[in-house]
Design an enzyme around this catalytic site. Structure first.
Site, PDB file in Angstrom:
ATOM      1  N   CYS A 147       1.124  -1.141  -0.044  1.00 54.11           N
ATOM      2  CA  CYS A 147       0.066  -0.118  -0.054  1.00 54.11           C
ATOM      3  C   CYS A 147       1.041   1.216   0.114  1.00 54.11           C
ATOM      4  O   CYS A 147       0.629   2.291  -1.005  1.00 54.11           O
ATOM      5  CB  CYS A 147      -1.127  -0.055   1.268  1.00 54.11           C
ATOM      6  SG  CYS A 147      -0.348  -0.574   2.868  1.00 54.11           S
ATOM      7  N   HIS A 239      -2.653   6.444   4.491  1.00 53.31           N
ATOM      8  CA  HIS A 239      -1.254   6.414   4.627  1.00 53.31           C
ATOM      9  C   HIS A 239      -0.705   8.066   4.175  1.00 53.31           C
ATOM     10  O   HIS A 239      -0.774   8.159   3.082  1.00 53.31           O
ATOM     11  CB  HIS A 239      -0.475   5.394   4.024  1.00 53.31           C
ATOM     12  CG  HIS A 239      -0.769   3.883   4.422  1.00 53.31           C
ATOM     13  ND1 HIS A 239      -1.387   3.734   5.772  1.00 53.31           N
ATOM     14  CD2 HIS A 239      -0.382   2.647   4.200  1.00 53.31           C
ATOM     15  CE1 HIS A 239      -1.507   2.379   5.920  1.00 53.31           C
ATOM     16  NE2 HIS A 239      -0.716   1.810   5.044  1.00 53.31           N
TER      17      HIS A 239
END
Length: 338
Positions: A147, A239
């Site tokens: 990710c 994130h």
């Protein structure tokens, strides 16, 4: 319509797959698999649905199958949200059986004949599917990266033509990246955990493969170094990362590159209007404010400073996982591999 299934459909990423595949214009979701304890149940009864959107009605009545290749014979493509240890064998068997695999698992990312694809960055690496077919597979495996690697490489796409030899990144990663049961509340509340197992190594290896060149037989890694430091922070989704590059160009030129860049792959259902959204506000991007841009598929970039330094942020279970695999599958269909 292309018949598709989700492997590991009850977990955090599996649930995102189910959400994003419901009523998809290309794909007909027909198969959901999980462990033996869920097999035989309706999906609505097998899953502890934890997303902040309703369980799609079209998926709720699908009978969950155990994750075995023989349960997938009618699927053209399967999306893998399996743990790496299970994915290694199942994904290989699927490819041999003539099924296309779009995997979020790490098992095959660094295999020499498996493309590690971020469509905005290296769509041409899909040509590696032909290597797998030349080796005797009727199907194929295409992977998306970690990710954080996705967010990093998408942010690099507009500026990849600037010369640099050294890339450094420090991540601030959301707790959903560890899965529903991944990190105890007492460990993360009021805390930052400066270690995520194997995450730094994945970012350093995967970035070089994605940004590398496919010469027709293998990937030649990108000619720069990557150093990553990965941290878990008390954010639910999204994130964030600080990026440093030894680009010598004036910061104004880099800003223009971010602002003028357009994705080169054409129109696909999951592709956002802006894959990279360049922000001029000094205090952005922020996960709570910006993670759902482009329905969760946009990577936001801001705080560009001389150096070159900037902040990038994206939704880790959509852009960084399920949405990334689905975008790969759309590109695969668009380019005639299915």
């Amino acid at each position: 319509m292309v018949s598709v299934g989700v492997l590991g459909a009850t977990g955090a990423v599996g649930q995102r797959f189910v959400q994003l595949l419901a009523d998809h214009p290309y794909f007909d979701l027909t198969v959901l698999t999980a462990s033996g304890r869920s097999a035989g149940k309706k999906y609505r009864d097998a899953v502890n649905w934890r997303l902040d959107v309703p369980l799609p009605e079209s998926a709720g009545d699908i009978i969950v199958a155990e994750t075995k290749t023989e349960c997938l014979k009618n699927a053209d493509i399967v999306f893998s949200a399996l743990p790496a240890d299970l994915a290694t064998t199942i994904e290989t068997d699927c490819a041999k059986a003539g099924i296309g695999v779009c995997s979020n698992a790490s098992s095959h990312r660094m295999d020499q004949d498996v493309p590690l694809v971020v469509p905005e960055v290296n769509a041409d690496h899909l040509r590696m599917i032909e290597l797998q077919r030349d080796a005797g597979n009727d199907g194929f495996i295409v992977t998306n990266p970690n990710c954080s690697t996705i967010m990093l490489t998408v942010s690099l796409a507009p500026i990849r033509n600037f010369h640099f030899t050294d890339l450094r990144v420090a991540t601030m990663q959301a707790i959903s990246g560890a899965g529903f049961e991944g990190i105890p509340a007492m460990s993360i509340f009021d805390n930052v955990v400066p270690y995520i197992g194997n995450e730094e190594e994945k970012m350093e290896r995967e970035t070089l493969k994605i940004m590398g060149t496919f010469d027709g037989s293998e990937i030649v890694n990108a000619p720069f170094s990557v150093s990553a430091s990965c941290n878990r922070v008390p954010v639910i989704d999204g994130h964030t990362m600080a990026v440093w590059l030894d680009i010598k160009e004036p910061v104004e030129n880099v800003a223009k590159a971010f602002q003028s860049w357009r994705c080169p792959i054409g129109d696909l259902p999951t592709l956002p209007e802006k894959s990279v959204d360049f922000m001029v506000q000094q205090d952005r991007p922020q996960p709570r404010l910006d993670r759902m841009k482009g329905k969760g598929m946009t990577v936001s970039v801001g705080r560009l400073r001389p150096g070159i330094r900037y902040i990038a942020m994206g939704h880790n279970t959509i852009r960084g996982a399920a949405g990334a695999s689905i975008l790969n599958a759309e590109l695969i269909c668009d380019r005639g591999y299915i």
